[in-house]
Design a protein around this motif. Sequence first.
Motif, PDB file in Angstrom:
ATOM      1  N   ARG A 193     -55.743  26.684 -16.684  1.00  0.00           N
ATOM      2  CA  ARG A 193     -54.841  27.790 -16.382  1.00  0.00           C
ATOM      3  C   ARG A 193     -53.429  27.446 -16.824  1.00  0.00           C
ATOM      4  O   ARG A 193     -52.886  26.399 -16.482  1.00  0.00           O
ATOM      5  N   ALA A 194     -52.807  28.358 -17.582  1.00  0.00           N
ATOM      6  CA  ALA A 194     -51.426  28.148 -18.026  1.00  0.00           C
ATOM      7  C   ALA A 194     -50.468  28.585 -16.917  1.00  0.00           C
ATOM      8  O   ALA A 194     -50.789  29.436 -16.085  1.00  0.00           O
ATOM      9  N   LEU A 195     -49.280  28.004 -16.930  1.00  0.00           N
ATOM     10  CA  LEU A 195     -48.251  28.348 -15.945  1.00  0.00           C
ATOM     11  C   LEU A 195     -47.473  29.580 -16.394  1.00  0.00           C
ATOM     12  O   LEU A 195     -47.272  29.799 -17.595  1.00  0.00           O
ATOM     13  N   THR A 196     -47.012  30.351 -15.440  1.00  0.00           N
ATOM     14  CA  THR A 196     -46.084  31.434 -15.753  1.00  0.00           C
ATOM     15  C   THR A 196     -44.703  30.811 -15.947  1.00  0.00           C
ATOM     16  O   THR A 196     -44.476  29.658 -15.535  1.00  0.00           O
ATOM     17  N   PRO A 197     -43.769  31.526 -16.563  1.00  0.00           N
ATOM     18  CA  PRO A 197     -42.408  30.983 -16.713  1.00  0.00           C
ATOM     19  C   PRO A 197     -41.795  30.557 -15.381  1.00  0.00           C
ATOM     20  O   PRO A 197     -41.137  29.517 -15.300  1.00  0.00           O
ATOM     21  N   GLU A 198     -42.035  31.339 -14.335  1.00  0.00           N
ATOM     22  CA  GLU A 198     -41.482  30.999 -13.022  1.00  0.00           C
ATOM     23  C   GLU A 198     -42.114  29.722 -12.474  1.00  0.00           C
ATOM     24  O   GLU A 198     -41.438  28.870 -11.908  1.00  0.00           O
ATOM     25  N   PRO A 252     -51.511  17.071 -16.487  1.00  0.00           N
ATOM     26  CA  PRO A 252     -50.841  17.061 -17.793  1.00  0.00           C
ATOM     27  C   PRO A 252     -51.338  18.096 -18.785  1.00  0.00           C
ATOM     28  O   PRO A 252     -50.545  18.679 -19.521  1.00  0.00           O
ATOM     29  N   HIS A 253     -52.645  18.369 -18.811  1.00  0.00           N
ATOM     30  CA  HIS A 253     -53.155  19.324 -19.806  1.00  0.00           C
ATOM     31  C   HIS A 253     -52.687  20.737 -19.505  1.00  0.00           C
ATOM     32  O   HIS A 253     -52.703  21.603 -20.396  1.00  0.00           O
ATOM     33  N   THR A 254     -52.263  20.992 -18.266  1.00  0.00           N
ATOM     34  CA  THR A 254     -51.728  22.308 -17.921  1.00  0.00           C
ATOM     35  C   THR A 254     -50.497  22.614 -18.772  1.00  0.00           C
ATOM     36  O   THR A 254     -50.287  23.756 -19.196  1.00  0.00           O
ATOM     37  N   LEU A 255     -49.689  21.603 -19.039  1.00  0.00           N
ATOM     38  CA  LEU A 255     -48.475  21.795 -19.841  1.00  0.00           C
ATOM     39  C   LEU A 255     -48.832  22.103 -21.289  1.00  0.00           C
ATOM     40  O   LEU A 255     -48.185  22.928 -21.940  1.00  0.00           O
ATOM     41  N   ARG A 256     -49.860  21.480 -21.787  1.00  0.00           N
ATOM     42  CA  ARG A 256     -50.322  21.748 -23.164  1.00  0.00           C
ATOM     43  C   ARG A 256     -50.868  23.174 -23.260  1.00  0.00           C
ATOM     44  O   ARG A 256     -50.588  23.890 -24.228  1.00  0.00           O
ATOM     45  N   ALA A 257     -51.633  23.580 -22.250  1.00  0.00           N
ATOM     46  CA  ALA A 257     -52.168  24.945 -22.231  1.00  0.00           C
ATOM     47  C   ALA A 257     -51.038  25.963 -22.124  1.00  0.00           C
ATOM     48  O   ALA A 257     -51.084  27.029 -22.750  1.00  0.00           O
ATOM     49  N   THR A 258     -50.001  25.625 -21.353  1.00  0.00           N
ATOM     50  CA  THR A 258     -48.864  26.527 -21.198  1.00  0.00           C
ATOM     51  C   THR A 258     -48.095  26.657 -22.502  1.00  0.00           C
ATOM     52  O   THR A 258     -47.650  27.748 -22.887  1.00  0.00           O
ATOM     53  N   CYS A 259     -47.943  25.556 -23.213  1.00  0.00           N
ATOM     54  CA  CYS A 259     -47.286  25.573 -24.519  1.00  0.00           C
ATOM     55  C   CYS A 259     -48.046  26.494 -25.476  1.00  0.00           C
ATOM     56  O   CYS A 259     -47.449  27.361 -26.122  1.00  0.00           O
ATOM     57  N   ALA A 260     -49.372  26.321 -25.558  1.00  0.00           N
ATOM     58  CA  ALA A 260     -50.187  27.133 -26.461  1.00  0.00           C
ATOM     59  C   ALA A 260     -50.120  28.608 -26.082  1.00  0.00           C
ATOM     60  O   ALA A 260     -49.924  29.484 -26.942  1.00  0.00           O
ATOM     61  N   ARG A 273     -48.476  34.243 -26.859  1.00  0.00           N
ATOM     62  CA  ARG A 273     -47.915  35.447 -26.221  1.00  0.00           C
ATOM     63  C   ARG A 273     -46.725  35.980 -27.010  1.00  0.00           C
ATOM     64  O   ARG A 273     -46.502  37.193 -27.076  1.00  0.00           O
ATOM     65  N   ARG A 274     -45.956  35.065 -27.590  1.00  0.00           N
ATOM     66  CA  ARG A 274     -44.736  35.465 -28.294  1.00  0.00           C
ATOM     67  C   ARG A 274     -44.971  35.735 -29.772  1.00  0.00           C
ATOM     68  O   ARG A 274     -44.024  35.856 -30.549  1.00  0.00           O
ATOM     69  N   LEU A 327     -60.232  26.106 -34.698  1.00  0.00           N
ATOM     70  CA  LEU A 327     -59.451  27.270 -34.281  1.00  0.00           C
ATOM     71  C   LEU A 327     -60.011  27.857 -32.987  1.00  0.00           C
ATOM     72  O   LEU A 327     -59.277  28.420 -32.172  1.00  0.00           O
ATOM     73  N   GLU A 328     -61.297  27.681 -32.784  1.00  0.00           N
ATOM     74  CA  GLU A 328     -61.969  28.177 -31.578  1.00  0.00           C
ATOM     75  C   GLU A 328     -61.294  27.633 -30.313  1.00  0.00           C
ATOM     76  O   GLU A 328     -61.150  28.344 -29.320  1.00  0.00           O
ATOM     77  N   THR A 329     -60.878  26.362 -30.358  1.00  0.00           N
ATOM     78  CA  THR A 329     -60.218  25.751 -29.207  1.00  0.00           C
ATOM     79  C   THR A 329     -58.910  26.463 -28.905  1.00  0.00           C
ATOM     80  O   THR A 329     -58.586  26.756 -27.751  1.00  0.00           O
ATOM     81  N   THR A 330     -58.148  26.750 -29.940  1.00  0.00           N
ATOM     82  CA  THR A 330     -56.878  27.450 -29.774  1.00  0.00           C
ATOM     83  C   THR A 330     -57.102  28.858 -29.234  1.00  0.00           C
ATOM     84  O   THR A 330     -56.377  29.327 -28.348  1.00  0.00           O
ATOM     85  N   MET A 331     -58.121  29.525 -29.749  1.00  0.00           N
ATOM     86  CA  MET A 331     -58.376  30.913 -29.366  1.00  0.00           C
ATOM     87  C   MET A 331     -58.838  31.049 -27.927  1.00  0.00           C
ATOM     88  O   MET A 331     -58.738  32.127 -27.343  1.00  0.00           O
ATOM     89  N   ARG A 332     -59.332  29.963 -27.322  1.00  0.00           N
ATOM     90  CA  ARG A 332     -59.689  30.036 -25.903  1.00  0.00           C
ATOM     91  C   ARG A 332     -58.459  30.360 -25.068  1.00  0.00           C
ATOM     92  O   ARG A 332     -58.536  31.078 -24.068  1.00  0.00           O
ATOM     93  N   HIS A 333     -57.295  29.813 -25.460  1.00  0.00           N
ATOM     94  CA  HIS A 333     -56.060  30.116 -24.742  1.00  0.00           C
ATOM     95  C   HIS A 333     -55.692  31.588 -24.937  1.00  0.00           C
ATOM     96  O   HIS A 333     -55.221  32.254 -24.017  1.00  0.00           O
ATOM     97  N   TYR A 334     -55.929  32.096 -26.148  1.00  0.00           N
ATOM     98  CA  TYR A 334     -55.620  33.495 -26.451  1.00  0.00           C
ATOM     99  C   TYR A 334     -56.452  34.420 -25.553  1.00  0.00           C
ATOM    100  O   TYR A 334     -55.930  35.350 -24.940  1.00  0.00           O
ATOM    101  N   HIS A 335     -57.758  34.138 -25.471  1.00  0.00           N
ATOM    102  CA  HIS A 335     -58.626  34.987 -24.666  1.00  0.00           C
ATOM    103  C   HIS A 335     -58.289  34.871 -23.184  1.00  0.00           C
ATOM    104  O   HIS A 335     -58.414  35.834 -22.430  1.00  0.00           O
ATOM    105  N   ALA A 336     -57.852  33.697 -22.756  1.00  0.00           N
ATOM    106  CA  ALA A 336     -57.511  33.504 -21.342  1.00  0.00           C
ATOM    107  C   ALA A 336     -56.340  34.384 -20.944  1.00  0.00           C
ATOM    108  O   ALA A 336     -56.364  35.055 -19.913  1.00  0.00           O
ATOM    109  N   TRP A 337     -55.269  34.399 -21.765  1.00  0.00           N
ATOM    110  CA  TRP A 337     -54.128  35.223 -21.347  1.00  0.00           C
ATOM    111  C   TRP A 337     -54.394  36.701 -21.565  1.00  0.00           C
ATOM    112  O   TRP A 337     -53.813  37.560 -20.894  1.00  0.00           O
ATOM    113  N   CYS A 338     -55.318  37.055 -22.466  1.00  0.00           N
ATOM    114  CA  CYS A 338     -55.716  38.462 -22.602  1.00  0.00           C
ATOM    115  C   CYS A 338     -56.381  38.936 -21.314  1.00  0.00           C
ATOM    116  O   CYS A 338     -56.149  40.057 -20.858  1.00  0.00           O
ATOM    117  N   GLU A 339     -57.200  38.066 -20.722  1.00  0.00           N
ATOM    118  CA  GLU A 339     -57.853  38.412 -19.459  1.00  0.00           C
ATOM    119  C   GLU A 339     -56.815  38.593 -18.353  1.00  0.00           C
ATOM    120  O   GLU A 339     -56.903  39.510 -17.535  1.00  0.00           O
TER     121      GLU A 339
END
Length: 269
Positions: free
Chosen positions: A105-110, A217-225, A230-231, A247-259
Amino acid sequence: MRLDTSEAVREWAESLTLSRSAKTVTIYRAAVGYFLASAQRSRRLHSYTRRELVQWLDTFVSPATRRVYYHGVHSFFAFCTERGYIRDDISAGIKLPNVRPKMVRALTPEELCRLVYAAANRSPVYGWAIALMYYSGCRLGEAAALRWEDVEDHQLRIRHGKGDKERCIPIEAGLRATLDALRASAFDGRVLPCQERTLYQWVCKAGEDAGLSYVHPHTLRATCATTMLRRGAAPDVVQNMLGHSKLETTMRHYHAWCEEDKHEAAALL
């Protein structure tokens, strides 16, 4: 050709260092050691059986652990077969259950601000360390291994990436400010004054202080991605920056924030 088991392990481990990272070598050696010990280490190589290996693998509940240990043992027996130390590779073709990728799970800006603030409350260096991992998207080991010679004019060179692959990360405003703050502390050539285990503890303790107990620590990497995607950053650019082999690994983050966006949209109804 018959060879003592311990000698075969030594030769295999030496050959492994030419193509694998130190961390992978350590894990694979441990896997082989565990299997040989479970099936009596003093036996000759040719006496180990496929059935014994399958039964040993079945003792691991976690499919991910089973898969990693299988790859280690398979590497060893494939090596021994290729060298002619044994006739048949008992590990060849063993089917393992699929491992469902874990979504971090990625962190929100807050939440990110809360985390950095909580870390800085413990020590300014803790806060800068977390900021470094977020702005660079580094893995835990990559961040801990950084030295000042890796910091170039406009890029951060990751020399010890996964699989010993090297990559470069552009240094923009956020990362530059973080590095400037860390440079002022001067830690004997190291960007961060700690090893992997200590850095892991810094992040987890800051997460607890911030009320974000799931953070690691991996939460920060997921948040970066997730933030870059998002931007509007192109997925292949994010893939290159983070050092994902697929690329599939990267796209998992894309699908997560789409959800996440879909849930937010539904909540507006």
